[in-house]
Design a protein around this motif. Structure first.
Motif, PDB file in Angstrom:
ATOM      1  N   LEU A  24       0.885  -1.225  -0.048  1.00  0.00           N
ATOM      2  CA  LEU A  24       0.113   0.109  -0.091  1.00  0.00           C
ATOM      3  C   LEU A  24       0.868   1.174   0.105  1.00  0.00           C
ATOM      4  CD1 LEU A  24      -2.894  -0.655   2.410  1.00  0.00           C
ATOM      5  CD2 LEU A  24      -3.192  -0.378  -0.112  1.00  0.00           C
ATOM      6  N   ILE A  25       1.743   1.130   0.728  1.00  0.00           N
ATOM      7  CA  ILE A  25       2.944   2.129   0.954  1.00  0.00           C
ATOM      8  C   ILE A  25       4.365   1.549   1.080  1.00  0.00           C
ATOM      9  CG2 ILE A  25       3.782   4.089   2.002  1.00  0.00           C
ATOM     10  CD1 ILE A  25       1.134   4.362   3.435  1.00  0.00           C
ATOM     11  N   PRO A  26       5.202   2.030   0.038  1.00  0.00           N
ATOM     12  CA  PRO A  26       5.228   2.952  -0.945  1.00  0.00           C
ATOM     13  C   PRO A  26       4.857   2.518  -2.373  1.00  0.00           C
ATOM     14  CG  PRO A  26       7.339   1.980  -0.951  1.00  0.00           C
ATOM     15  CD  PRO A  26       6.662   1.331   0.254  1.00  0.00           C
ATOM     16  N   GLY A  27       4.590   3.129  -3.235  1.00  0.00           N
ATOM     17  CA  GLY A  27       4.284   2.997  -4.691  1.00  0.00           C
ATOM     18  C   GLY A  27       5.130   2.040  -5.359  1.00  0.00           C
ATOM     19  N   THR A  28       4.679   1.201  -6.033  1.00  0.00           N
ATOM     20  CA  THR A  28       5.629   0.102  -6.714  1.00  0.00           C
ATOM     21  C   THR A  28       6.650   0.521  -7.649  1.00  0.00           C
ATOM     22  OG1 THR A  28       3.599  -1.326  -6.678  1.00  0.00           O
ATOM     23  CG2 THR A  28       5.632  -2.125  -8.064  1.00  0.00           C
ATOM     24  N   SER A  29       6.512   1.938  -8.029  1.00  0.00           N
ATOM     25  CA  SER A  29       7.584   2.687  -8.930  1.00  0.00           C
ATOM     26  C   SER A  29       8.972   2.641  -8.143  1.00  0.00           C
ATOM     27  CB  SER A  29       6.991   3.931  -9.399  1.00  0.00           C
ATOM     28  OG  SER A  29       7.017   4.976  -8.181  1.00  0.00           O
ATOM     29  N   PHE A  30       8.619   3.064  -6.670  1.00  0.00           N
ATOM     30  CA  PHE A  30      10.010   3.093  -5.959  1.00  0.00           C
ATOM     31  C   PHE A  30      10.596   1.787  -5.650  1.00  0.00           C
ATOM     32  CE2 PHE A  30       6.627   6.310  -4.951  1.00  0.00           C
ATOM     33  CZ  PHE A  30       7.480   7.570  -5.285  1.00  0.00           C
ATOM     34  N   VAL A  31       9.661   0.701  -5.654  1.00  0.00           N
ATOM     35  CA  VAL A  31      10.275  -0.616  -5.301  1.00  0.00           C
ATOM     36  C   VAL A  31      11.008  -1.074  -6.839  1.00  0.00           C
ATOM     37  CG1 VAL A  31       9.931  -3.017  -4.968  1.00  0.00           C
ATOM     38  CG2 VAL A  31       8.093  -1.166  -3.903  1.00  0.00           C
ATOM     39  N   ILE A  32      10.606  -0.523  -7.815  1.00  0.00           N
ATOM     40  CA  ILE A  32      11.319  -1.027  -8.930  1.00  0.00           C
ATOM     41  C   ILE A  32      12.469  -0.379  -9.278  1.00  0.00           C
ATOM     42  CG2 ILE A  32      11.079  -1.121 -11.481  1.00  0.00           C
ATOM     43  CD1 ILE A  32       8.191  -1.695 -11.101  1.00  0.00           C
ATOM     44  N   HIS A  33      12.259   1.076  -8.797  1.00  0.00           N
ATOM     45  CA  HIS A  33      13.617   2.012  -8.970  1.00  0.00           C
ATOM     46  C   HIS A  33      14.788   1.603  -8.162  1.00  0.00           C
ATOM     47  CE1 HIS A  33      16.060   5.646  -7.716  1.00  0.00           C
ATOM     48  NE2 HIS A  33      15.528   6.282  -8.778  1.00  0.00           N
ATOM     49  N   GLY A  34      14.466   1.270  -6.629  1.00  0.00           N
ATOM     50  CA  GLY A  34      15.281   0.554  -5.884  1.00  0.00           C
ATOM     51  C   GLY A  34      15.942  -0.553  -6.162  1.00  0.00           C
ATOM     52  N   ARG A  35      15.211  -1.651  -6.830  1.00  0.00           N
ATOM     53  CA  ARG A  35      15.841  -2.789  -7.080  1.00  0.00           C
ATOM     54  C   ARG A  35      16.651  -2.872  -8.278  1.00  0.00           C
ATOM     55  NH1 ARG A  35      11.022  -7.338  -7.002  1.00  0.00           N
ATOM     56  NH2 ARG A  35      13.101  -8.599  -7.788  1.00  0.00           N
ATOM     57  N   LEU A  36      16.457  -1.856  -9.120  1.00  0.00           N
ATOM     58  CA  LEU A  36      17.149  -1.756 -10.296  1.00  0.00           C
ATOM     59  C   LEU A  36      18.231  -0.706 -10.307  1.00  0.00           C
ATOM     60  CD1 LEU A  36      14.501  -1.446 -13.192  1.00  0.00           C
ATOM     61  CD2 LEU A  36      15.897  -3.203 -12.862  1.00  0.00           C
ATOM     62  N   GLY A  37      18.416  -0.132  -9.039  1.00  0.00           N
ATOM     63  CA  GLY A  37      19.499   0.923  -8.706  1.00  0.00           C
ATOM     64  C   GLY A  37      19.618   2.211  -9.844  1.00  0.00           C
ATOM     65  N   LEU A  38      18.044   2.577 -10.009  1.00  0.00           N
ATOM     66  CA  LEU A  38      18.121   3.450 -11.029  1.00  0.00           C
ATOM     67  C   LEU A  38      18.517   4.943 -10.468  1.00  0.00           C
ATOM     68  CD1 LEU A  38      14.503   2.948 -12.766  1.00  0.00           C
ATOM     69  CD2 LEU A  38      16.811   2.497 -13.235  1.00  0.00           C
ATOM     70  N   ARG A  39      19.109   5.907 -11.480  1.00  0.00           N
ATOM     71  CA  ARG A  39      19.584   7.118 -10.892  1.00  0.00           C
ATOM     72  C   ARG A  39      18.582   8.040 -10.030  1.00  0.00           C
ATOM     73  NH1 ARG A  39      18.987  11.505 -14.941  1.00  0.00           N
ATOM     74  NH2 ARG A  39      17.653  10.683 -16.709  1.00  0.00           N
ATOM     75  N   GLN A  40      19.007   8.741  -9.218  1.00  0.00           N
ATOM     76  CA  GLN A  40      18.189   9.361  -8.366  1.00  0.00           C
ATOM     77  C   GLN A  40      17.436  10.655  -9.016  1.00  0.00           C
ATOM     78  OE1 GLN A  40      20.572  10.837  -4.951  1.00  0.00           O
ATOM     79  NE2 GLN A  40      20.292   8.831  -4.155  1.00  0.00           N
ATOM     80  N   ASP A  41      18.238  11.272 -10.158  1.00  0.00           N
ATOM     81  CA  ASP A  41      17.660  12.288 -10.830  1.00  0.00           C
ATOM     82  C   ASP A  41      16.668  12.065 -11.821  1.00  0.00           C
ATOM     83  OD1 ASP A  41      17.707  15.034 -11.642  1.00  0.00           O
ATOM     84  OD2 ASP A  41      19.335  14.961 -13.024  1.00  0.00           O
ATOM     85  N   MET A  42      15.362  11.489 -11.313  1.00  0.00           N
ATOM     86  CA  MET A  42      14.320  11.335 -12.120  1.00  0.00           C
ATOM     87  C   MET A  42      13.012  11.360 -11.419  1.00  0.00           C
ATOM     88  SD  MET A  42      14.863   7.028 -12.690  1.00  0.00           S
ATOM     89  CE  MET A  42      13.208   6.774 -13.533  1.00  0.00           C
ATOM     90  N   LEU A  43      11.903  11.077 -12.003  1.00  0.00           N
ATOM     91  CA  LEU A  43      10.627  11.141 -11.488  1.00  0.00           C
ATOM     92  C   LEU A  43      10.153   9.881 -11.471  1.00  0.00           C
ATOM     93  CD1 LEU A  43       7.733  12.673 -10.725  1.00  0.00           C
ATOM     94  CD2 LEU A  43       7.567  12.647 -13.140  1.00  0.00           C
ATOM     95  N   CYS A  44       9.406   9.481 -10.453  1.00  0.00           N
ATOM     96  CA  CYS A  44       8.618   7.881 -10.378  1.00  0.00           C
ATOM     97  C   CYS A  44       7.206   8.357  -9.829  1.00  0.00           C
ATOM     98  CB  CYS A  44       9.287   7.400  -9.275  1.00  0.00           C
ATOM     99  SG  CYS A  44      10.545   6.254  -9.713  1.00  0.00           S
ATOM    100  N   LEU A  45       6.465   7.892 -10.739  1.00  0.00           N
ATOM    101  CA  LEU A  45       4.983   7.941 -10.489  1.00  0.00           C
ATOM    102  C   LEU A  45       4.215   6.648 -10.497  1.00  0.00           C
ATOM    103  CD1 LEU A  45       3.122  10.400 -10.552  1.00  0.00           C
ATOM    104  CD2 LEU A  45       3.550  10.402 -13.018  1.00  0.00           C
ATOM    105  N   ASP A  46       3.263   6.730  -9.619  1.00  0.00           N
ATOM    106  CA  ASP A  46       2.472   5.514  -9.716  1.00  0.00           C
ATOM    107  C   ASP A  46       0.930   5.923  -9.947  1.00  0.00           C
ATOM    108  OD1 ASP A  46       4.679   4.619  -7.665  1.00  0.00           O
ATOM    109  OD2 ASP A  46       3.562   2.750  -8.155  1.00  0.00           O
ATOM    110  N   ILE A  47       0.098   5.034 -10.821  1.00  0.00           N
ATOM    111  CA  ILE A  47      -1.108   5.312 -11.158  1.00  0.00           C
ATOM    112  C   ILE A  47      -2.183   4.179 -10.738  1.00  0.00           C
ATOM    113  CG2 ILE A  47      -2.606   5.867 -13.175  1.00  0.00           C
ATOM    114  CD1 ILE A  47      -0.494   7.425 -14.628  1.00  0.00           C
TER     115      ILE A  47
END
Lengths: 79, 354
Positions: free
Chosen positions: B94-117
């Motif tokens: 429920l918290i946090p959004g799945t975009s953050f889970v994916i961002h963290g697991r892939l080690g994406l860069r910090q300078d980007m936008l994550c958004l869940d719909i």
């Protein structure tokens, strides 16, 4: 012709729901007996067997409420 | 509401399917269909084969593997992503959004936008509209649109209307800024008053999950569900789709100055083959221009269904020349939306099984 339609309609209902008991001399209630999946299967079968095209707007419970309403609806489609 | 978008194009699409397949024949004993009904449902409604995740597998599991394969195959540099949009109704948490889970697991860069719909069957259209809007920002040149759902985990074992057609899947669509690309037309409408046609009653803050919400109840049509399960009112959804979708498509084509025959392909959400056949008849779309059989092979994967059709009914070679595509989604909300756009020179159109 009317008797012919009634027999075809009963055959179609039985091809989908063979356990439903239908007395062709009476108006058997179908409302509450047929669910939405049954209605879809009956539409498909009527289209295939009678060569009619049933419009989406006509697939409403009122047309499938009883043997009499369904028979009248099919007769309309055949006209 | 009508939109026009400029300067954006789809770069590539990948469908991620769970390898585990379930057949209706193997499950038919769980429902009280007669053999005649089962045979007809298979033919008419597409009750046949579907893909489902194993117990415990989440959306992020499917999506992370999808990104890793794209990156490993040299099709996508993860460093080039400026935004990640995740559209799902079945988040990992429920918290946090799945975009953050994916961002963290892939080690994406910090300078980007994550958004869940939170969107369902219109989720690809809504996600693309959001991606196109973000691309109007100079800082955003590439958006990864993820659609993912594992709805099989929400469907009751005794739900004879929904369970035989529900499938799990994810898709990754890369959308790029493309100043030279043509106009994209879109429209969307919602009717929140119809929300109970498709919902999971418990699990949010309104009704917390509890032993009581897990108790199954049998409805008038013989479907056994609890408040924790998905409820789909098939007749209400059918009537809504038939009433709202055809005028929406006609209006979209008018905006684009086109008639039905000028569109190369109509890629619609895939509720079942019967409903799609009725939609095609009402719109006057030839059957060969509207794929209808996704459900039969993979199940109805909610917002993933449109990209799933793009990846299974078409391939990269189809888009070697510009194709005029009409995309449409309709369902939860209620929401109905569509897009009219040219697609060409896609870098990848592929299916990954995991």
């Amino acid at each position: 012709m009317e008797r012919h339609i009634k027999i075809r309609v009963i055959e179609v209902i039985h091809s989908v729901r063979p356990e439903i008991s239908i007395d062709s001399t009476k108006d058997t209630a179908l409302f509450g007996v047929l669910d939405s999946l049954d209605i879809i299967l009956i539409v498909e079968e009527l289209e295939k067997q009678l060569g009619i095209c049933i419009e989406a707007e006509q697939i409403v419970p009122e047309n499938f409420a009883s043997l009499q309403t369904l028979e009248a609806f099919v007769a309309d489609c055949l006209r | 509401m009508k939109f026009t978008f400029h300067g954006a194009r789809i770069h590539g699409v990948q469908l991620v399917l769970p390898a585990h397949e379930v057949s209706f024949d193997s499950e038919a004993g769980a429902y009280d269909f007669s053999p005649q009904q089962s045979a007809k449902l298979k033919l008419v409604m597409g009750y046949d084969r579907r893909r489902v995740v194993a117990e415990g597998v989440t959306c992020s599991d499917l999506v992370v593997q999808g990104f890793e394969h794209l990156s490993g195959d040299g099709l996508l540099d993860l460093e080039t992503l400026d935004a990640l949009i995740v559209v799902t109704q079945t988040p990992d948490y429920l918290i946090p959004g799945t975009s953050f889970v994916i961002h963290g697991r892939l080690g994406l860069r910090q300078d980007m936008l994550c958004l869940d719909i939170n969107q369902g069957c219109a989720g690809f259209v809504v996600g693309l509209m959001t991606a196109f809007s973000l691309l109007s920002q100079p800082a955003i040149r590439r958006v990864a649109l993820v659609n993912a759902d594992v709805v099989s985990r929400l469907v009751a074992p005794g739900d004879r209307n929904s369970r035989p057609i529900v499938g799990d899947a994810a898709s990754i669509t890369i959308v790029d800024a493309a100043p030279e690309s043509g106009v994209i037309y879109g429209n969307i409408k919602v009717d929140g008053a119809g929300l109970d046609a498709l919902m999971v009653p418990a699990g949010g803050m309104k009704i917390r999950p509890s032993p009581e919400t897990r108790i199954p109840h049998v409805d008038a049509n013989g479907n056994s569900r609890s408040l924790d399960n998905l409820v789909m009112k098939g007749d209400a959804v059918f009537n809504f789709v038939m009433k709202e979708v055809p005028p929406m498509i006609q209006s979209l084509l008018e905006d684009g100055g086109l008639n039905i025959s000028q569109v190369d392909s109509y890629v619609f959400h895939q509720p079942n083959p019967f409903m799609l056949r009725k939609l095609a008849e009402k719109l006057g779309v030839p059957k060969e221009k509207m794929p209808m059989d996704l459900v039969r092979h993979f199940g109805n994967s909610s917002g993933v269904s449109v990209p799933a059709v793009l990846c299974t009914s078409f391939d990269k070679s189809y888009f070697e020349r510009p194709r005029l595509m009409c995309l449409a989604g309709f369902g939860v909300g209620l929401t109905w939306g569509s897009l009219l756009m040219r697609m060409s020179d896609l870098s990848f159109v592929k299916v990954l099984e995991v």
